[in-house]
Structures are given as C-alpha cells and as structure tokens.
Design an enzyme around this catalytic site. Structure first.
Site, PDB file in Angstrom:
ATOM      1  CD  GLU A 143      -2.208   2.755  -6.031  1.00 14.12           C
ATOM      2  OE1 GLU A 143      -1.070   2.396  -5.699  1.00 14.12           O
ATOM      3  OE2 GLU A 143      -3.147   1.968  -6.241  1.00 14.12           O
ATOM      4  NE  ARG A 181      -4.260   1.341   0.447  1.00 15.84           N
ATOM      5  CZ  ARG A 181      -4.545   2.298  -0.426  1.00 15.84           C
ATOM      6  NH1 ARG A 181      -3.766   2.498  -1.467  1.00 15.84           N
ATOM      7  NH2 ARG A 181      -5.612   3.056  -0.243  1.00 15.84           N
ATOM      8  CG  ASP A 237       2.284  -3.462  -7.855  1.00  9.83           C
ATOM      9  OD1 ASP A 237       2.424  -3.250  -9.080  1.00  9.83           O
ATOM     10  OD2 ASP A 237       1.248  -3.950  -7.371  1.00  9.83           O
TER      11      ASP A 237
END
Ligand code: NAI
Length: 347
Positions: free
Chosen positions: A263, A234, A258
């Site tokens: 985001e 996260r 990732d």
C-alpha cells in the site's frame, strides 16, 4: 521543541495545530513522505514526526541523527516500519500512540462486513445509474453465523462485541485470550478449528514474523467455501496472490480490505489520473465481491484528535525529561506476537 512533521495532509495539520495549543511546539509541516530523498528536510530539527508509510530504516535514521534528531514521534500505534536496533544504536528515542480509538477500526470492520453481505457497494452504483433491479444483490444475514476473530486485543475485542450484537456465534484465536471476549461467549480455539467453522474470518493481530502471510494457500484451504475474509489490520497478513486464487475459485466468497501489503505506493494519495502499475492490486479491483478502502479504518475525528494529543504529549515528555510510557524499545518489540500489549501494526 522544533518538530519536522512528515507526510502531512491538511487533516493532520488541523488536528496537530489544535492539540499544539496546549504544548506550543514549533511544528514545521512537510507534505512529502519521509524517505532517503526527503530526510535532509529534517536537518536541525530535534524531533521528527512520522506516519505509517514513512521510511525509517537504518539509512534514514542515520541521516536524521546526523541532522540533530533525538526523537522520532510516530503518529501511529504500529512501529514495524522503524529499524529499532538502528534507532537504539544512534541514540534516537522512538515514541508512538499505542491506542487512540479501537472503535474507529472495529466499526469500519463492521462496515466492510455489512457492505459485502448486503452488496451495498453494488447497490449504490446501480441506483445512481437508475437501475433499481435487485437481481444479483441477494444478501445473507449475520444473525446465527459464526465469526472467527483472529487477535482479540483492543480492536478485536470491540469487533467481537459488535458481531456478538448481530447475533453471531463467536470463535476467537489469540495466544493471550482476553477475558472480556470470553465473557461475550467467544470460544478460543486453534486456528485450524476457527478456519473450518467460521463464515466470517476477521484479522486483528499484529504483523510480526509469525503472522507474515498468515493467510496463505494452506489457511484458505482450511476455510469454509464462500467464506468472508476481512483484513483491517496489516496488509502482509495476507498472501494476496493466494487470496486472488481463492477468489477466482470461489473458495473465498467475499473479501474486505483496509490494508494492502504494497500500500505504500498507493494509499493516501490521489492517483485517479494515473495508471496503476501494481497488477496484483489491479486484479483485486476487478472482483465484484471485493471491497477495498485505502487504510481509512482509523480515520475518525476522535482518533485523529487522540493521535494528535498523544503525539504532542510524547514530544513534551521527551523535551522535559519526563518518563514517557509510549516509548518503543527493542525489548518491548520483542514481546510482540505473544504478549498482546503492543500493536506492531501499521496505524
Ligand atoms: P492489540 O495489541 O491490542 O491486539 C493485538 C492482539 O493480537 C493481541 O491480543 C495479541 O495477543 C494478538 N496476537 C498476537 N499474535 C497473534 C497471533 N499470531 N495470532 C492471533 N493473535 C495474535 O492491538 P490493536 O490495537 O487491537 O490493533 C490490532 C491491529 O490493528 C494492529 O496490529 C494494526 O496492525 C491494526 N490497526 C489498523 C488500523 C487501520 O487503520 N486499518 C488502525 C490501528 C491498528
């Protein structure tokens, strides 16, 4: 049941339609993210199906409830984007997909680690340019290194097994030690000890108030110089500005991400013809020792199939008044951060 499906990509539609053969719900697909502007599209739908960057705050939930919604079916494990108190007040049931494939995320984590330690991202670009020189591509071996796994639930346990397979010495930190991980030979240690001894630190704990900006200036200062830091959990587990400072000083030697705190404005969309407005993210992209993927760790055929099957089963359970083990309540959410049985993460 009539279901308004938000943030629909073509792949969501493919997997949801296939899984729906066994349920026969009336699925209506909407491409936009669920937001204050788009929530009116859901008027008249008793079920709303949402993904990780959809807005499910009190205002949107109230609009959905006013439009007749009774169920919010999340296509994700995480529910940190849902105002559960507001949902409870409005009489909305919230269901999620608690586990769909820990292997998807764990294997992607391993992919980031191997990309960084052997500089595969740079090698790939070089070879395509006809540059076959090895200068600058010197790697290191994982065998014999110490890997620190923070959060050893479903995903962290698989990551520990994979890294153990490479011959890493395993350290772990979790308020609820996992016997499966202990059997792999991992030693559970306090965070400070894990940071001080690990060559690789990989994060697999949920985002909760106590893990917000877990990796800040102090945490980085406690790590080995040149450490590899991986976050597939996260975005807000990292204070990105602190991490950038550490990349500039060389304290962090490798960074694999990732997920990213902001985001929601970037990931899952093709922005290749636009100027990226997020200067912090843009700075991250300039480092040769940073590899970023856009929240794709979950993105495997197995995982999408499982997400679709569980989401539709949750909707059927709700429609037919059956008990549903995947309902998220405030009480369950309060257990996050220490109990280990609820992923409060993003996917
Ligand atoms: P899980 O609930 O099985 O495991 C989480 C573990 O973290 C538990 O053992 C819990 O005790 C531990 N934990 C809680 N607070 C902690 C703390 N302060 N320090 C250390 N450990 C702590 O969850 P799972 O399925 O393993 O998922 C982990 C995370 O992965 C999720 O929270 C989510 O954010 C992320 N995720 C990312 C995906 C992606 O596509 N990038 C997909 C799925 C999940």
């Amino acid at each position: 049941m009539r279901v308004a499906v938000f943030s629909t990509k073509p792949y969501d539609r493919t997997f949801l339609e296939a899984a729906n053969a066994a349920h026969r719900h009336e699925l209506r697909f909407f491409e936009p993210r669920l937001s204050r502007e788009t929530c009116l599209l859901a008027a008249g739908f008793p079920a709303v199906c949402a993904f990780v960057n959809d807005t499910l705050d009190a205002e949107v939930l109230a609009a959905l409830a006013a439009g007749g919604a009774r169920l919010i079916a999340l296509r994700s494990a995480g529910f940190n984007h849902v105002d559960l108190a507001a949902a409870a007040r409005l009489g909305l049931t919230v269901a999620r997909v608690p586990a769909y494939s820990p292997h998807a995320v764990a294997e992607h984590t391993a992919g980031l680690i191997l990309t960084l330690n052997r500089k595969i991202h740079r090698a790939h670009n070089r070879v395509r340019e006809g540059n076959f020189a090895l200068e600058g591509l010197l790697g290191f071996e994982l065998h014999g290194l110490t890997a620190g796994v923070v959060g050893t639930g479903k995903i962290g346990a698989v990551v520990a097994r994979i890294l153990g397979g490479f011959g890493c010495r395993l350290l772990a930190h979790d308020p609820c030690p996992n016997p499966e991980v202990e059997r792999l030979g991992a030693a559970y240690v306090p965070l400070a000890e894990l940071y001080a001894a690990s060559d690789i630190v990989t994060l697999h704990c949920p985002l909760a108030p106590e893990t917000y900006h877990l990796i800040d200036d102090r945490a980085v200062a406690a790590m080995k110089r040149g450490v590899m830091l991986i976050n597939t959990s996260r975005g807000a587990l990292l204070d990105t500005r602190a991490v950038i400072r550490a990349l500039k000083s060389g304290k962090i030697g490798y960074l694999g991400l990732d997920v990213y705190e902001e985001e929601g404005d970037l990931f899952f969309e093709d922005l290749s013809n636009q100027v990226i407005q997020d200067d912090v993210f843009a700075r991250l992209l300039t480092f040769p020792n940073v590899v970023i993927t856009a929240h794709q760790a979950f993105f495997t055929e197995t995982a999408l199939g499982n997400i679709a099957a569980t989401t539709l089963a949750n909707i059927s359970d709700f429609e037919q008044g059956r008990p549903c083990a995947n309902v998220v309540t405030l009480e369950l959410a309060r257990g996050v951060g220490g109990q280990g049985d609820i992923a409060k993460g993003s996917t």
